[in-house]
Structure formats: structure tokens, C-alpha cells
Scaffold this active site. Structure first.
Site, PDB file in Angstrom:
ATOM      1  CG  HIS A 471      -4.032  -4.532 -35.501  1.00 34.88           C
ATOM      2  ND1 HIS A 471      -3.040  -5.220 -34.851  1.00 34.88           N
ATOM      3  CD2 HIS A 471      -4.983  -4.274 -34.552  1.00 34.88           C
ATOM      4  CE1 HIS A 471      -3.364  -5.384 -33.576  1.00 34.88           C
ATOM      5  NE2 HIS A 471      -4.550  -4.812 -33.373  1.00 34.88           N
ATOM      6  CD  GLU A 472      -8.211  -2.257 -34.652  1.00 35.59           C
ATOM      7  OE1 GLU A 472      -9.081  -3.035 -34.214  1.00 35.59           O
ATOM      8  OE2 GLU A 472      -7.279  -1.824 -33.938  1.00 35.59           O
ATOM      9  CG  HIS A 475      -9.010  -7.235 -33.313  1.00 34.70           C
ATOM     10  ND1 HIS A 475      -8.611  -8.121 -32.344  1.00 34.70           N
ATOM     11  CD2 HIS A 475      -8.223  -6.135 -33.165  1.00 34.70           C
ATOM     12  CE1 HIS A 475      -7.628  -7.580 -31.627  1.00 34.70           C
ATOM     13  NE2 HIS A 475      -7.368  -6.380 -32.114  1.00 34.70           N
ATOM     14  CG  HIS A 478     -10.508 -13.891 -33.215  1.00 31.78           C
ATOM     15  ND1 HIS A 478      -9.812 -13.496 -32.089  1.00 31.78           N
ATOM     16  CD2 HIS A 478     -10.803 -15.195 -33.015  1.00 31.78           C
ATOM     17  CE1 HIS A 478      -9.688 -14.522 -31.266  1.00 31.78           C
ATOM     18  NE2 HIS A 478     -10.293 -15.564 -31.806  1.00 31.78           N
TER      19      HIS A 478
END
Length: 685
Positions: A471-472, A475, A478
Site C-alpha cells: 500500500h505505502e 503512494h 505516485h
């Protein structure tokens, strides 16, 4: 006079402008922040001194160029305060929180600056700007307007006071939470009471105790949410109760670290500020500039999901209670029992033991052969560790990231381990953000709170920790992929209720067969995760979703309940008891099941009272609509392919915040998102 040896006052000469952490000392932060604020105000003053009519070039461009020293110093300081705080940085946080709030207000509430932005905005459609520049003007005009730029001088003075007081209070909330979380770590003296934990977990608990000088003991640190990872394995019910009780006691014990009065004061001030800005409540002020647009839209969506989630959780509770009875026990299931017996039922139903799966999730394998491997397959990017570059702590590791053709993309830093000086949870941050205008590269970071094992022992991750890392890293991707002109749009600078979407999408690759097979091998034997377990994982995707969805929705709705109170209502009937308000709010939405506590209670709800998710914790499930729909899109279009990765990268991730996020999604998927995949995923049909 500016201190010429302060490394925060000059652009780093290290690769990618990596901050020279080995040279940065605590005494550098204050003068760098002070100098940075003075410099930016001087830059804005120079902009306003231009007597020519306002244009895009003489107004928006210098505004975007301003504040580089402050931004550089602030990114490093906030990173230090989050990852490795000490008494000096904690004092500086409290000292500078109101000063930084005042500095921001000095810019956003400057009437001459707003007049110039408004003048450019009036002629926007006739300027012939490219799409990103056009959007830049729109964003500045909207943000200044919502921030109170059009208020009278008297109202601006009141607004400045609110902003400074709130910055101080939220900083204090986080400081109290860190201190109380550390104080409430559970000390176990008899190793027999840790029965059920894996040897590596016991080793980590011994190391944690040793680090605090508690020789011979075993320390169970607390993670940020209510639920604690050890609860699913500890066989001793009394110890489980101790852990859960400690988790729920944070911020409510009285004394210096109590957060109750801070919660009441923060919500009251936010409501008063919202009224001053012309909104009914703080939730309305926040959502006005998000994709949701209104708290009513948020309430409609969450209200649609909550009854089904609560119903599913009750059914799961009955199943767990029956399992307890089947073991010959007669106690009534409590919150500290849920994870333990859910694992028992999971094993019985799906023949899968997530605790035993730790031995297949060794950190190095997960990182290199899972997280990095998936990114290479999808986007062609590669990673090389740079041992010659150092981070902010000895546990921090630095990786250089390159495109498939060898061109540089940026640096990725990861700091995986928990420590007393680190705030709870897991997060991504940017140390340097890409901008064509400023010719800056990209440096992104991931921080987690994995318990560090003893010397020589492997770092074995739980199933949830593996998911968190994927998940992290979403980021981080992104941030790495954004290619924009203006620093305002760099990386993850997007709407709060959109920012979780790319990270949630990246979670899908954790269990993608091609990726899972590459990293999920036994840390000792090298044997792959048995196919039976893989099949069981896939079959159990909706298992315990009633609980998971209910605890999340309880927190999201609690956040909304605090922030949908208007100032007038608060004045007529002020809240005086945090626990009472929380109980009433959860009962009103049918999520007051004591066996399924909210993911965060108010006094340790850092997202909403310290971390910028105030009235925005709904963002996770709001973004998950896009996420689930994207997973369906990838599945329908061939899955993990370079073509799909490139489309997702260039049409969605690369645009950063430079266009309307829902327009970017339509460009990627060719349509608006459908909520049905989310309902299917969470068993809410």
C-alpha cells in the site's frame, strides 16, 4: 546573518538533492525555518511590487517559485519529527506550529496577492494557457477563496488566531499520543505468557525490552489502531485483555498526556472557523474542495454501507461465539478475543493460518522479490541500493530508481522498524518533489512500524504488514511517476479523498500469482508458499470483512460526527464528555458493538486530530470505489502487463494533481467508476 554552514539553507549537492542527513543537526532547524519564512515573504513582496497589470507570468510563476528554502527545511524537519523525534524536535514542533500557520496566512490572506490572482482568473479563458497552467490558476483562486482571502480585516484577524491555535493543539495531540503509546507498551515478565507468538516475535519483544533497559522482560509495543497484531496469536486471554485495554487507554488516563480536552477544543475551534468562512460546519468546509463536494454525499455513501457491515459483523460474531462454545469455554466473546478466534475459524474454514504464514514473508524477499518485482513487471522500473547514501536513521535504506531505458527516476528510502521516537502507523512522504519549473528531481520515502527482531534473527512480516508495504509503496510510485511543471501539483498533491486510490490499487499485486510466487518462500527452506494456502487466501477474501468494514466505518463516521457539529449547535449544547459523545455517535449509526470497537477512538485518532485527515477519514473507502473498479479493469484487460502499467502510469499517476482527478480516472478507464466491485469485495451485496 544567515549561517553559511547550515546545510538546510543551500541546495544539496548529493545525488537527486538528497538532504545531507549526516551533516544536519538539531540546531540547524530553527534558523533554516526562520530564514525560509523570511525569504518567502520577501519573494511575495517582490511579486507585489511589480506595478504592471497582473499576468500569469508575473504573478503565478513567481508565486510557484517562492518558498524553496522553507519547503526544503520543512520537509526534512517534519520527516525528522515523524521518524526520529527527540526533546529538541518536539519543542521545535510546538514553537513553530503557530509560526508556520501565521506564515501561511500571511500569504493566503494577503489582499493584494489575492487581487492579482483574481485578476488573472477573470481573464483566464482568454490567456491561451496550456491545460496545466489553466488548472493552476483555478486551484489558486479556489484555495485562496476557501481559505478566507475575501474576508474583512477583522475576520481575517480572527481566522489567523484560529489557525495558529489549532496548529498548536494538533501538534500537542500528536506529542501526547506518542508519549502515551510508549508508556502503555505492555511488559511481560514470563515468556510463557507469550505462548502463541512465533520465535521471531518473542525475539523482537525481548529486544524491545532490552532497548528500554528492561533486561529479562518482553515488551509488546502498541501500534496506532485499536486492534493490535499480537491479539490474533496470544493464547493467554488475560494477556490479550491487557494489550487491548492498553491500546484503548491512550489519551484518556488523565495527566500530561490526556487528549480529551484537546479533542473538545480542536473540534470547537474548527467549527467556529468554518462558520467564519461561511460553512455550516468543518466537514462542509473540508469537502467543498474534495471530490465528494459535501458531507451529505459522504453521509449517503457511508450510510449505504454501514447497516450491511454491521449485520455481517454480527453474523461473524455469532460464528466466533459458537466456536468458543465448541471449545468447552463459556465466556462471552470480547473485543480482545475477536482476532484470536477469527484466526481459529479461518483455519477451520479455509485451512489457512495467517500467523504461520509469517515464515514465508521475510522482509528482504517481500521488498525485492515482491514489491520491487511487481513494479518492474508493470512499469519496467528497476531498483539499486545505494549504500553510499545515508538516511535520517541507521535503519533507513536508500534505493536509486531508474526507468527501463536506464534514465533516472528518483530515490526511494524505506525506514521499516518501530522505535520510541517514531510516530505510529505507516506513511509515505516526499523529501524532494519533481517539478519542471524548478528543475527538481524526486525523492520519496516509506515509513513503517515493524517490530525489529533480535540480532541475527530475520524480519518476518505479518500478512497485514505485507499488505501495508504494498500500500505505502503505491503512494511512493505516485510520487515517483508524477511529471508536472508546477510544484503545487507534484506527486501526491491531489485531493485528500483521491490520494489513497493509487496506493490501494497497488495492494492488488500482493496476491497476484506471478508476484506472490516470486516472493512468498520460506525463509529457511526456500520452499514456496503452498498452493493450498494460496488457494485458501483467494477463497477467504471476504472472510472477516464485516468486522474490518465495521471498525473502519465506525472511525470514518466518528470523524464526521465530530466535524458536522456546527458552532451554533456546539454553543447551545457543548460536548463535555469525549467518551459519551463517541458512544452516542456510534450508536446513532448502528456501529456501537463493543466487540467490534472503532479502528481509532477519538483520543488516539491521529488521522483526524493531528495528521490532516480531519473530516476526511472517509477518503479511504471513497477512494476504494475507484480502486476496486480499477482492479476489475486490470483483470478484464489482461492483468499485470506492461501495456496496462504504462496506461495507468501515464494517464493517471503521471498527472499528479495537475488536472481534475475524476477526469484523469475517466481518461484511464474510459468511463466513470462503478461501486459494484467494492460491494463485491467487502461482501456488502
Amino acid at each position: 546573518m544567515v549561517d553559511s554552514v547550515n546545510p538546510l539553507l543551500v541546495q544539496s549537492t548529493l545525488p537527486y538533492q538528497l538532504p545531507p542527513f549526516a551533516e544536519i543537526r538539531d540546531e540547524h532547524y530553527a534558523p533554516a525555518l526562520e530564514s525560509g519564512m523570511r525569504e518567502q515573504l520577501a519573494e511575495v513582496a517582490a511579486l507585489l511590487a511589480d506595478t504592471a497589470p497582473a499576468t500569469f507570468q508575473n504573478t503565478m510563476i513567481p508565486l510557484e517559485r517562492s518558498g524553496q528554502t522553507l519547503h526544503r527545511a520543512l520537509q526534512v524537519f517534519e520527516n525528522k519529527a515523524s521518524n526520529d523525534s527527540n526533546a529538541v524536535t518536539e519543542a521545535l514542533e510546538e514553537q513553530f506550529a503557530p509560526l508556520l500557520a501565521a506564515h501561511r496566512d500571511a500569504i493566503t490572506l494577503n489582499p493584494a496577492l489575492f487581487a492579482r490572482i483574481a485578476a488573472v482568473h477573470v481573464q483566464l479563458d482568454s490567456l491561451g494557457l496550456d491545460a496545466e497552467s489553466h488548472f493552476l490558476v483555478e486551484r489558486y483562486h479556489t484555495e485562496f477563496t476557501l481559505a478566507g482571502a475575501g474576508l474583512s480585516d477583522d475576520d481575517k484577524a480572527r481566522l489567523r488566531d484560529y489557525n495558529q491555535r489549532l496548529s498548536t493543539l494538533t501538534t500537542r495531540f500528536e506529542k501526547n499520543l506518542l508519549a502515551d503509546t510508549n508508556e502503555l507498551a505492555v511488559l511481560i515478565n514470563d515468556v510463557a505468557e507469550l505462548d502463541g507468538l512465533a520465535p521471531a516475535e518473542i525475539s523482537a519483544a525481548a529486544a524491545a525490552a532490552q532497548e528500554r533497559g528492561l533486561s529479562g522482560g518482553y515488551l509488546i509495543p502498541l501500534v496506532l489502531p485499536t486492534a493490535q497484531p499480537t491479539l490474533e496469536a496470544l493464547t493467554n486471554r488475560a494477556v490479550r485483555e491487557r494489550v487491548m485495554t492498553a491500546s484503548r487507554a491512550r489519551g484518556i488516563r488523565g495527566g500530561a498526556n490526556d487528549n480529551c480536552e484537546l479533542v473538545l477544543e480542536i473540534t470547537r475551534l474548527r467549527a467556529e472557523r468554518a462558520r467564519l468562512l461561511g460553512f455550516a460546519n468543518h466537514a462542509a468546509a473540508v469537502t467543498a474542495d474534495e471530490t465528494a463536494k459535501s458531507p451529505e454525499a459522504v453521509a449517503t455513501m457511508l450510510g449505504r454501507l454501514a447497516p450491511a457491515a454491521a449485520r455481517n459483523a454480527r453474523a461473524e460474531q455469532a460464528e466466533l461465539q459458537a466456536h468458543v462454545a465448541g471449545t468447552g469455554e463459556s465466556f462471552e466473546l470480547a473485543a480482545w478475543d475477536w482476532a484470536f478466534y477469527a484466526e481459529k475459524v479461518r483455519v477451520a474454514t479455509f485451512d489457512i493460518d495467517t500467523a504461520a504464514m509469517r515464515e514465508y514473508f521475510e522482509l528482504e524477499k517481500v521488498l525485492h522479490d515482491g514489491v520491487f518485482h511487481a513494479a518492474t513487471l508493470l512499469y519496467g522500473i528497476t531498483f539499486v541500493e545505494r549504500a553510499d547514501l545515508v538516511g535520517w536513521h541507521p535503519d533507513t535504506r536508500v534505493f536509486e530508481v531508474s526507468n527501463e531505458d536506464g534514465t533516472p527516476l528518483g530515490l526511494y528510502l524505506i525506514d521499516p522498524y518501530t522505535r520510541d521516537s517514531k510516530r505510529g502507523g505507516a506513511w509515505m512522504n516526499s523529501l524532494v518533489s519533481q517539478s519542471t519549473l524548478l528543475q527538481t528531481p524526486t525523492i520519496v520515502t516509506n515509513s513503517m512500524n515493524v517490530q525489529k527482531p533480535g540480532v541475527g534473527a530475520p524480519t518476518l512480516l505479518s500478512f497485514d504488514e505485507v499488505n501495508t508495504l504494498f500500500h505505502e509503496f503505491g503512494h511512493a510510485l505516485h510520487g515517483l511517476f508524477a511529471q508536472v511543471t508546477y510544484p503545487k501539483f507534484a506527486g501526491t498533491n491531489v485531493h485528500r479523498d483521491f490520494v489513497e486510490f493509487p496506493s490501494q490499487v497497488n495492494e492488488m499485486w500482493m496476491l497476484w500469482p506471478e508476484v506472490l510466487a516470486n516472493y512468498a518462500t520460506h525463509y529457511l527452506t526456500g520452499e514456496p508458499l503452498p498452493q493450498q494456502l494460496v488457494d485458501s487466501l483467494q477463497a477467504s477474501t471476504t472472510f472477516n470483512e464485516g468486522f474490518a468494514t465495521s471498525e473502519y466505518l465506525a472511525a470514518a463516521l466518528l470523524d464526521q460526527a465530530w466535524h458536522r457539529r456546527g458552532a451554533d449547535a456546539d454553543a447551545a449544547a457543548p460536548v463535555t464528555d469525549v467518551a459519551e459523545f463517541e458512544a452516542s455517535a456510534l450508536a446513532a449509526v448502528g456501529l456501537d458493538n463493543p466487540v467490534v470497537p472503532t479502528r481509532y477512538s477519538s483520543t488516539y485518532f491521529a488521522h483526524t486530530f493531528a495528521s490532516g485527515y480531519d473530516a476526511g477519514y472517509y477518503s479511504y473507502i471513497w477512494s476504494e470505489v475507484l480502486d476496486a473498479d480499477t482492479v476489475a479493469w486490470f483483470t478484464e484487460n489482461g492483468g499485470l502487463t506492461r501495456a496496462n502499467g504504462d496506461r495507468f502510469r501515464h494517464r493517471l499517476l503521471a498527472v499528479g494533481g495537475s488536472c481534475d482527478p475524476l477526469a484523469a480516472y475517466r481518461d484511464f478507464a474510459g468511463r466513470d467508476a462503478d461501486i459494484q466491485p467494492l460491494l463485491d469485495r467487502r461482501g456488502l451485496n
